[in-house]
Design a protein around this motif. Structure first.
Motif, short mmCIF file in Angstrom:
data_model
loop_
_atom_site.label_atom_id
_atom_site.label_comp_id
_atom_site.label_asym_id
_atom_site.label_seq_id
_atom_site.Cartn_x
_atom_site.Cartn_y
_atom_site.Cartn_z
N THR A 104 18.36 0.35 -18.70
CA THR A 104 17.76 -0.82 -18.81
C THR A 104 18.66 -1.85 -18.76
O THR A 104 18.43 -2.88 -19.08
N ARG A 123 24.71 -13.34 -25.52
CA ARG A 123 23.61 -13.01 -24.70
C ARG A 123 23.62 -14.07 -23.51
O ARG A 123 24.06 -15.29 -23.52
N TYR A 160 21.49 -16.23 -22.39
CA TYR A 160 20.96 -17.52 -22.82
C TYR A 160 21.60 -18.09 -23.86
O TYR A 160 21.15 -19.36 -24.14
N LEU A 191 17.35 -7.07 -34.00
CA LEU A 191 16.04 -7.00 -33.30
C LEU A 191 14.81 -6.14 -34.10
O LEU A 191 13.73 -6.63 -34.09
N GLU A 231 11.64 -8.29 -34.93
CA GLU A 231 10.30 -7.35 -34.44
C GLU A 231 9.15 -7.25 -35.74
O GLU A 231 8.02 -7.43 -35.43
N GLY A 271 15.92 -15.07 -27.14
CA GLY A 271 15.91 -15.45 -25.96
C GLY A 271 15.35 -14.48 -25.20
O GLY A 271 14.95 -13.42 -25.68
N TRP A 272 15.32 -14.51 -23.74
CA TRP A 272 14.58 -13.52 -22.87
C TRP A 272 15.03 -13.73 -21.54
O TRP A 272 15.41 -15.08 -21.17
N THR A 273 15.26 -12.53 -20.73
CA THR A 273 15.58 -12.88 -19.25
C THR A 273 14.28 -12.43 -18.71
O THR A 273 14.16 -11.38 -18.96
N GLY A 274 13.80 -12.91 -17.73
CA GLY A 274 12.69 -12.45 -17.05
C GLY A 274 12.83 -11.27 -16.09
O GLY A 274 14.22 -10.82 -15.62
N ASP A 275 11.66 -10.59 -16.09
CA ASP A 275 11.97 -9.04 -15.29
C ASP A 275 11.43 -9.34 -13.77
O ASP A 275 12.21 -8.75 -13.16
N VAL A 302 4.36 -12.04 -22.71
CA VAL A 302 5.54 -11.32 -23.46
C VAL A 302 5.78 -11.74 -24.74
O VAL A 302 6.00 -11.19 -25.88
N ASN A 351 1.84 -10.17 -28.96
CA ASN A 351 3.46 -9.80 -28.90
C ASN A 351 4.31 -10.79 -29.78
O ASN A 351 5.46 -10.36 -29.77
#
Lengths: 520, 334
Positions: A49, A372, A374, A407, A411, A421-425, A435, A441
């Motif tokens: 991953t 990270r 971002y 996390l 969560e 943050g988020w990095t797109g898949d 998501v 979510n």
């Protein structure tokens, strides 16, 4: 007259020579040493991953479809073309002929079926060697929404889905779904992750774990052979040490450039900077379960209180853009009509007063414990937010935990406010909006039925135009509800020697390097 | 002597069992789990639940512990959750890197620290004594990541005398066998690789050896000072023995016990993996790896790694104890 002719000739020759150098063909050969922050975890792409693994498997494997360099648009790869049935449930792919795996076996529809069966069927004899995390994640479990994979003929394969999945093609382009040689998987079993065999432009030469991965050009690649003979991925954990390696010339390019080194790269004659198009968002979320964040006026007040551009200048070396939506502009469906909450502390104070908090309040602000892409410097950015909020009379106490705990707790909605943050898949808006913010979510108890309806409809719609409309609408709802302060979309910098040509960073985070060449 | 060694080695068993239990409990009781770090930001409830089930993390703790002990008794440390590599393979691959670096760091520390300490003690309160103890003080308090970065900047980037980091350069024909690169290059009679490996060792070994060097120098000096005040030293001088003879034969040998203790302890610490040095110099050793494993909650690696270190530490201590008998015949082990 003669003299003039000679001069003209010389000038012409000079011009020609400049021109010839300018269009000089890409050169074959050479070794590229890529410095990065960590080692690869494994070379079976479906089992990993982490970006450091994907950086390498990207070179070794091909997927059915691929992203056009520098974008999230999908183009043919191992599949040459495809069609989808009226009901959106059956996808048929025509496969490329005369493709060989590195072990010499031909690539056929059987191999596609074998790989997908291995990933999705828990009773498959080779469903071993890990957790197949990304398969379960993108296709909703095992076997997930891919019900059947049928071999129509040697070069045609058909997928039957149990429900419509609009981003299906985009998902297939993701690195984890690289097609492996079934013979090699059978031969190595649990140890396949050290002995990868794909159809890609490079083959594995050697992997010294913890230290480096060495790849060699695949002479039988189905596209043009790679320009570089060899790529060495070296792990150099410390950002400063890695940058010094680049300066001393022992590596040719690196990612994870610290913001404070950006200026030095830009001013160097031997180095240049390449920016990865943003496919991420860094945000500051407010949890609806904690008072007063259930009040939209307070959330909007926070949106007005933070000066994003100043944060970008101070902590991103200017290499990011302020965010007004939860997804970056590189993704189709981005709503640019949205009027951002401008930086305006007075307006923020007014909103707080309206909500009955003219005297302010105190709360915990969780900042990121790890860098990270971002949010590279969680603590400093947390302090900056803290100080902006104190300007409007609100007291934020900075809190953090180690990454895993952080996390876990966010969560479980334990954080009153937090940075994440988020990095797109896969480059699809669903991969950001649904998501991160759908009521099923969200980590901050943001539960909007209005948004949920729109997002679910967009998931089931195959018509692209209609999906764009729906996502535009979704972003308006989110803007109105202000569950976050969207902070930035960063464009992570990559530093390279000036003689490296044709490196095109992809928003998805990794890219094939077979078109990169060295100028000598 | 042999009986003593056997007895000490047998004592390893209860120690390791104790360590195993404590480590298991600690890693499983702290919040966060490997599923969480594997998924990172992608850790939605459904995805987490699925992954935990697959990894067997949803079983009750006693069940997990029983599985762990059963495997352990068969000599199976399990497989890394992150990489799926057997734990023993991962450790065997990285420990040689740590061992090699620690050995050369210690070599530097002893070769510089002991003579400096001796000389300082002979010339007590001289400028040399004051200066070397000052340097030792700075050495002890030096933040190693800063020292390492300065070394790289000065000796690799500015002067270009040494390679900035890593164990070996790119493009050399070299195949790791034992993963002790110095030895591997000798086995392969590859002189270019041998030179290259030593060249790469200098900066990290000196950086890592600086603190132990300072500690050893200070210990040598104080131990020597104590011995030099003893009556038998005065007698030796009175007998008309040469100064060199008195210092090295009579004084140093008697001052050795505490020095060996410090060397042993420091070596044990270094073998535990020098996290900072390994990070700065991109040294693929165990220290950095184990810390990463803790952050990633890679339970099998953390458990196996700590057990391994416990074993190494006990053995280093045993060697230290045995070497006392070598320098001091009054110490005997029955």
């Amino acid at each position: 007259m003669k003299k003039i002719t000679l001069t003209t000739f010389i000038i012409l020759a000079l011009i020609m020579s400049v021109f010839v150098t300018g269009v000089m063909a890409q050169e074959q050969g050479g070794t590229l040493v890529f410095g990065r922050g960590g080692d690869t975890v494994g070379l079976d792409p479906i089992q990993v991953t982490d970006g450091e693994s994907f950086k390498v498997t990207q070179q070794i494997y091909d997927t059915l479809v691929d992203y056009t360099p520098g974008t999230t648009e999908v183009e043919p790869a191992l599949a040459t073309d495809w069609e989808v049935s009226e009901d959106g449930l059956t996808w048929t792919f025509n496969l490329r002929e005369n493709v060989e795996f590195h072990d010499g076996n031909p690539f056929t529809a059987e191999d596609v079926k074998w790989n997908f069966d291995r990933w999705r069927l828990e009773d498959h004899p080779y469903h071993i060697g890990g957790e197949f995390t990304y398969y379960g994640y993108m296709f909703q479990g095992f076997p997930g929404i891919i019900q059947e994979v049928n071999v129509v003929d040697d070069y045609t394969v058909e997928f039957v889905l149990s429900e419509k999945q609009a981003p299906f093609l985009n998902n297939l382009a993701m690195v984890p779904f690289g097609i492996a040689s079934p013979e090699a998987v059978k031969e190595h079993g649990e140890d396949y992750f050290k002995n990868p065999v794909g159809t890609g432009a490079y083959t594995l030469e050697e992997w010294r774990q913890g230290d480096r991965v060495i790849l060699k050009a695949n002479e039988n690649y189905w596209k043009e052979r790679a320009y570089l003979d060899e790529i060495v991925f070296r792990s150099i954990p410390d950002n400063s040490a890695r940058y010094m390696e680049l300066q001393s010339g022992s590596i040719d390019m690196m990612d994870g450039v610290s913001p404070e080194d950006v200026e030095s790269v830009e001013s160097s004659d031997e180095l240049k900077l390449s920016l990865r198009p943003s496919m991420n968002v860094g945000y500051f979320a407010m949890n609806f379960n904690f008072e007063p964040f259930d009040d939209v006026r307070v959330r909007r007040a926070f949106n007005h209180a933070i000066d994003k551009q100043a944060i970008i200048d101070a902590f991103y070396a200017g290499l990011a853009e302020p965010a007004k939506n939860p997804m970056p502009p590189s993704i189709w469906g981005y709503n640019d009509n949205i009027e951002p909450y401008e930086y305006n502390p007075e307006r923020a104070e007014e909103l707080l007063a309206e909500a009955g908090y003219e005297d302010g309040f105190e709360f915990d602000l969780w900042y990121l414990p790890v860098p990270r892409p971002y949010i590279p410097q969680g603590k400093f950015i947390g302090q900056a937010i803290q100080s902006y909020l104190s300007d409007i009379g609100v007291t934020a106490n900075l809190v953090t935990y180690d990454w895993s705990t952080y996390l876990d707790k966010t969560e479980h909605q334990e954080a009153p406010t937090y940075m994440l943050g988020w990095t797109g898949d896969n480059g699809d808006p669903d991969n950001f909006l649904y998501v991160l913010l759908d009521k099923t979510n969200s980590n901050n108890a943001y539960e909007s039925d209005e948004l949920h309806e729109v997002l679910v409809e967009a998931q089931k719609t195959m018509d692209h135009e209609r999906r764009v409309e729906l996502y535009m609408e979704a972003q308006e709802i989110i803007h109105k509800d202000a569950p976050w302060v969207p902070l930035v979309h960063s464009t992570p910098p990559i530093a390279l020697k000036t003689d490296i040509q044709n490196y095109i960073p992809n928003p998805t985070g990794t890219e094939k390097l077979h078109r990169v060449w060295l100028e000598e | 002597m042999i009986n003593y060694i056997i007895k000490r080695l047998l004592a390893l068993i209860p120690i390791l069992i104790g360590v195993a239990i404590i480590v298991f409990l600690i890693v499983h009781l702290i919040p966060g789990d490997p599923a969480q770090t594997m998924l990172g930001e992608r850790a939605t409830d459904a995805a987490l639940e699925r992954l935990r089930e697959q990894m067997g993390l949803n079983d009750p703790l006693p069940v997990q512990f029983w599985r762990y002990v059963k495997d352990l008794l068969r000599g199976d440390f399990g497989r890394s959750i992150m990489s799926n590599n057997p734990v023993s393979t991962e450790l065997a691959q990285r420990f040689p890197a740590t061992l090699e670096l620690s050995f050369f760091a210690m070599l530097f520390a002893v070769l510089v620290g002991v003579p400096a300490g001796i000389f300082a003690s002979i010339k007590q309160n001289s400028w040399f004594d004051n200066m070397s103890m000052m340097i030792a003080l700075i050495g002890v308090s030096m933040p190693i990541f800063w020292l390492g970065l300065m070394f790289i900047w000065l000796f690799a980037v500015e002067l270009g005398w040494f390679p900035p980091s890593s164990r070996i350069g790119v493009g050399l024909e070299f195949v790791p066998i034992t993963n002790l690169y110095v030895i591997d290059s000798i086995i392969q009679q590859n002189f270019a690789a041998f030179k290259n490996v030593l060249h790469h060792l200098v900066l990290p070994a000196v950086a890592l050896g600086t603190i132990p060097m300072a500690i050893i120098a200070r210990m040598t000096r104080s131990s020597m000072l104590e011995v030099l005040k003893k009556d038998y030293i005065r007698t030796a001088f009175a007998k008309g023995l040469k100064k060199k003879m008195v210092i090295f034969k009579h004084a140093l040998k008697n001052a050795m016990v505490p020095i060996i203790t410090v060397v042993g302890l420091q070596f044990g610490v270094l073998l535990g993996g020098a996290v900072m040095t390994e990070t700065i110099f991109s040294w693929p050793g165990l220290g950095k790896y184990l810390v990463d494993a803790i952050y990633a909650r890679d339970f099998p690696i953390v458990q196996g790694g700590i057990l391994f270190f416990a074993g190494v530490f006990v053995i280093v201590n045993l060697i230290v104890d045995l070497s006392y008998a070598l320098v001091d015949p009054r110490i005997q082990y029955e």
